[in-house]
Design a protein around this motif. Structure first.
Motif, PDB file in Angstrom:
ATOM      1  N   UNK A 104      -0.738 -20.382  36.239  1.00  0.00           N
ATOM      2  CA  UNK A 104      -1.027 -19.124  35.546  1.00  0.00           C
ATOM      3  C   UNK A 104      -1.198 -19.357  34.044  1.00  0.00           C
ATOM      4  N   UNK A 105      -0.317 -20.168  33.448  1.00  0.00           N
ATOM      5  CA  UNK A 105      -0.428 -20.480  32.022  1.00  0.00           C
ATOM      6  C   UNK A 105      -1.739 -21.201  31.727  1.00  0.00           C
ATOM      7  N   UNK A 106      -2.068 -22.194  32.548  1.00  0.00           N
ATOM      8  CA  UNK A 106      -3.303 -22.953  32.350  1.00  0.00           C
ATOM      9  C   UNK A 106      -4.522 -22.036  32.448  1.00  0.00           C
ATOM     10  N   UNK A 107      -4.497 -21.107  33.399  1.00  0.00           N
ATOM     11  CA  UNK A 107      -5.613 -20.177  33.572  1.00  0.00           C
ATOM     12  C   UNK A 107      -5.772 -19.250  32.371  1.00  0.00           C
ATOM     13  N   UNK A 108      -4.695 -18.951  31.679  1.00  0.00           N
ATOM     14  CA  UNK A 108      -4.756 -18.099  30.491  1.00  0.00           C
ATOM     15  C   UNK A 108      -5.167 -18.892  29.244  1.00  0.00           C
ATOM     16  N   UNK A 109      -4.771 -20.157  29.185  1.00  0.00           N
ATOM     17  CA  UNK A 109      -5.032 -20.973  27.994  1.00  0.00           C
ATOM     18  C   UNK A 109      -6.472 -21.469  27.941  1.00  0.00           C
ATOM     19  N   UNK A 110      -7.047 -21.815  29.086  1.00  0.00           N
ATOM     20  CA  UNK A 110      -8.403 -22.376  29.062  1.00  0.00           C
ATOM     21  C   UNK A 110      -9.430 -21.453  28.396  1.00  0.00           C
ATOM     22  N   UNK A 111      -9.464 -20.158  28.691  1.00  0.00           N
ATOM     23  CA  UNK A 111     -10.439 -19.300  27.995  1.00  0.00           C
ATOM     24  C   UNK A 111     -10.195 -19.223  26.482  1.00  0.00           C
ATOM     25  N   UNK A 112      -8.940 -19.331  26.061  1.00  0.00           N
ATOM     26  CA  UNK A 112      -8.626 -19.342  24.628  1.00  0.00           C
ATOM     27  C   UNK A 112      -9.256 -20.577  23.984  1.00  0.00           C
ATOM     28  N   UNK A 113      -9.118 -21.720  24.659  1.00  0.00           N
ATOM     29  CA  UNK A 113      -9.691 -22.958  24.140  1.00  0.00           C
ATOM     30  C   UNK A 113     -11.219 -22.934  24.168  1.00  0.00           C
ATOM     31  N   UNK A 114     -11.788 -22.303  25.186  1.00  0.00           N
ATOM     32  CA  UNK A 114     -13.252 -22.177  25.247  1.00  0.00           C
ATOM     33  C   UNK A 114     -13.756 -21.318  24.087  1.00  0.00           C
ATOM     34  N   UNK A 116     -15.754 -22.774   4.870  1.00  0.00           N
ATOM     35  CA  UNK A 116     -15.677 -23.252   6.248  1.00  0.00           C
ATOM     36  C   UNK A 116     -14.263 -23.705   6.578  1.00  0.00           C
ATOM     37  N   UNK A 117     -13.643 -24.450   5.666  1.00  0.00           N
ATOM     38  CA  UNK A 117     -12.266 -24.914   5.909  1.00  0.00           C
ATOM     39  C   UNK A 117     -11.320 -23.736   6.059  1.00  0.00           C
ATOM     40  N   UNK A 118     -11.490 -22.728   5.206  1.00  0.00           N
ATOM     41  CA  UNK A 118     -10.628 -21.554   5.289  1.00  0.00           C
ATOM     42  C   UNK A 118     -10.805 -20.840   6.632  1.00  0.00           C
ATOM     43  N   UNK A 119     -12.053 -20.683   7.053  1.00  0.00           N
ATOM     44  CA  UNK A 119     -12.329 -20.006   8.325  1.00  0.00           C
ATOM     45  C   UNK A 119     -11.792 -20.818   9.499  1.00  0.00           C
ATOM     46  N   UNK A 120     -11.976 -22.133   9.443  1.00  0.00           N
ATOM     47  CA  UNK A 120     -11.485 -22.999  10.521  1.00  0.00           C
ATOM     48  C   UNK A 120      -9.966 -22.975  10.585  1.00  0.00           C
ATOM     49  N   UNK A 121      -9.340 -22.955   9.434  1.00  0.00           N
ATOM     50  CA  UNK A 121      -7.876 -22.902   9.399  1.00  0.00           C
ATOM     51  C   UNK A 121      -7.375 -21.593  10.008  1.00  0.00           C
ATOM     52  N   UNK A 122      -8.028 -20.494   9.648  1.00  0.00           N
ATOM     53  CA  UNK A 122      -7.647 -19.192  10.201  1.00  0.00           C
ATOM     54  C   UNK A 122      -7.865 -19.167  11.717  1.00  0.00           C
ATOM     55  N   UNK A 123      -8.985 -19.737  12.173  1.00  0.00           N
ATOM     56  CA  UNK A 123      -9.249 -19.799  13.607  1.00  0.00           C
ATOM     57  C   UNK A 123      -8.185 -20.626  14.318  1.00  0.00           C
ATOM     58  N   UNK A 124      -7.811 -21.754  13.736  1.00  0.00           N
ATOM     59  CA  UNK A 124      -6.778 -22.601  14.329  1.00  0.00           C
ATOM     60  C   UNK A 124      -5.463 -21.842  14.440  1.00  0.00           C
ATOM     61  N   UNK A 125      -5.082 -21.147  13.379  1.00  0.00           N
ATOM     62  CA  UNK A 125      -3.834 -20.388  13.406  1.00  0.00           C
ATOM     63  C   UNK A 125      -3.872 -19.290  14.465  1.00  0.00           C
ATOM     64  N   UNK A 126      -5.016 -18.614  14.574  1.00  0.00           N
ATOM     65  CA  UNK A 126      -5.162 -17.568  15.577  1.00  0.00           C
ATOM     66  C   UNK A 126      -5.079 -18.148  16.984  1.00  0.00           C
ATOM     67  N   UNK A 127      -5.771 -19.262  17.202  1.00  0.00           N
ATOM     68  CA  UNK A 127      -5.750 -19.907  18.519  1.00  0.00           C
ATOM     69  C   UNK A 127      -4.344 -20.371  18.863  1.00  0.00           C
ATOM     70  N   UNK A 141      -1.534 -19.170  17.801  1.00  0.00           N
ATOM     71  CA  UNK A 141      -0.700 -17.992  18.090  1.00  0.00           C
ATOM     72  C   UNK A 141      -0.933 -17.483  19.509  1.00  0.00           C
ATOM     73  N   UNK A 142      -2.197 -17.464  19.923  1.00  0.00           N
ATOM     74  CA  UNK A 142      -2.508 -17.009  21.275  1.00  0.00           C
ATOM     75  C   UNK A 142      -1.904 -17.950  22.321  1.00  0.00           C
ATOM     76  N   UNK A 143      -2.022 -19.248  22.086  1.00  0.00           N
ATOM     77  CA  UNK A 143      -1.468 -20.227  23.032  1.00  0.00           C
ATOM     78  C   UNK A 143       0.055 -20.136  23.054  1.00  0.00           C
ATOM     79  N   UNK A 144       0.663 -20.090  21.867  1.00  0.00           N
ATOM     80  CA  UNK A 144       2.119 -20.052  21.791  1.00  0.00           C
ATOM     81  C   UNK A 144       2.688 -18.807  22.460  1.00  0.00           C
TER      82      UNK A 144
END
Length: 152
Positions: free
Chosen positions: A65-75, A95-106, A108-111
């Motif tokens: 179930x966790x894997x099924x939820x995480x894969x779309x986040x990574x996609x 670009x670095x700022x946007x990528x950093x924000x995206x990483x933090x958001x991703x 948070x979703x995974x965690x």
């Protein structure tokens, strides 16, 4: 004062650079030799979300179930990173700022999907990847960190 500003700016730039690429390394499996379909030499190879999920499943012992939820986040993360890299209108800093924000958001979703124990392991994996990159960067030519000879 000028020296302190330079040091602070250099530290900020280094942390942004490390953070913007920190996401992929803990999960990235090397592509087979000769497989250059994912990137040109001038680009970073984007990690495959399925391989990332499989590696996280192994390392963190994810439930199906966790894997099924995480894969779309990574996609979604991969798609957004590709769009950001293709956007020539943004400055490298933006670009670095946007990528950093995206990483933090991703992250948070995974965690949010992980148990407390898995979350700790996930964060440890990321820290180890950052340290690994720092170690590799120190050993590479031209990675002196922009030292200006020690002038104040």
């Amino acid at each position: 004062m000028k020296f302190a500003s330079r040091v602070a700016l250099l530290g900020l730039a280094a942390s942004i650079g490390a953070a913007s690429t920190a996401y992929a390394a803990p999960f990235q499996d090397m592509p087979p030799p000769g497989d250059n379909t994912t990137a040109t030499p001038a680009q970073h190879a984007m990690p495959d979300p399925q391989k990332q999920t499989a590696r996280l499943t192994r390392k963190l012992q994810l439930t199906p179930d966790q894997a099924a939820k995480i894969e779309p986040i990574l996609q979604n993360h991969q798609q957004q990173m590709q769009q950001m890299r293709a956007d020539a209108s943004s400055s490298p800093h933006d670009q670095h700022q946007k990528m950093r924000a995206l990483k933090q958001d991703t992250d948070s979703q995974i965690e949010a999907i992980l148990t407390d124990s898995q979350r700790q392991q996930y964060q440890q994996m990321q820290q180890e990847a950052i340290q690994h990159r720092r170690d590799n960067k120190q050993g590479s030519p031209g990675a002196g960190g922009g030292d200006d000879g020690g002038n104040p």
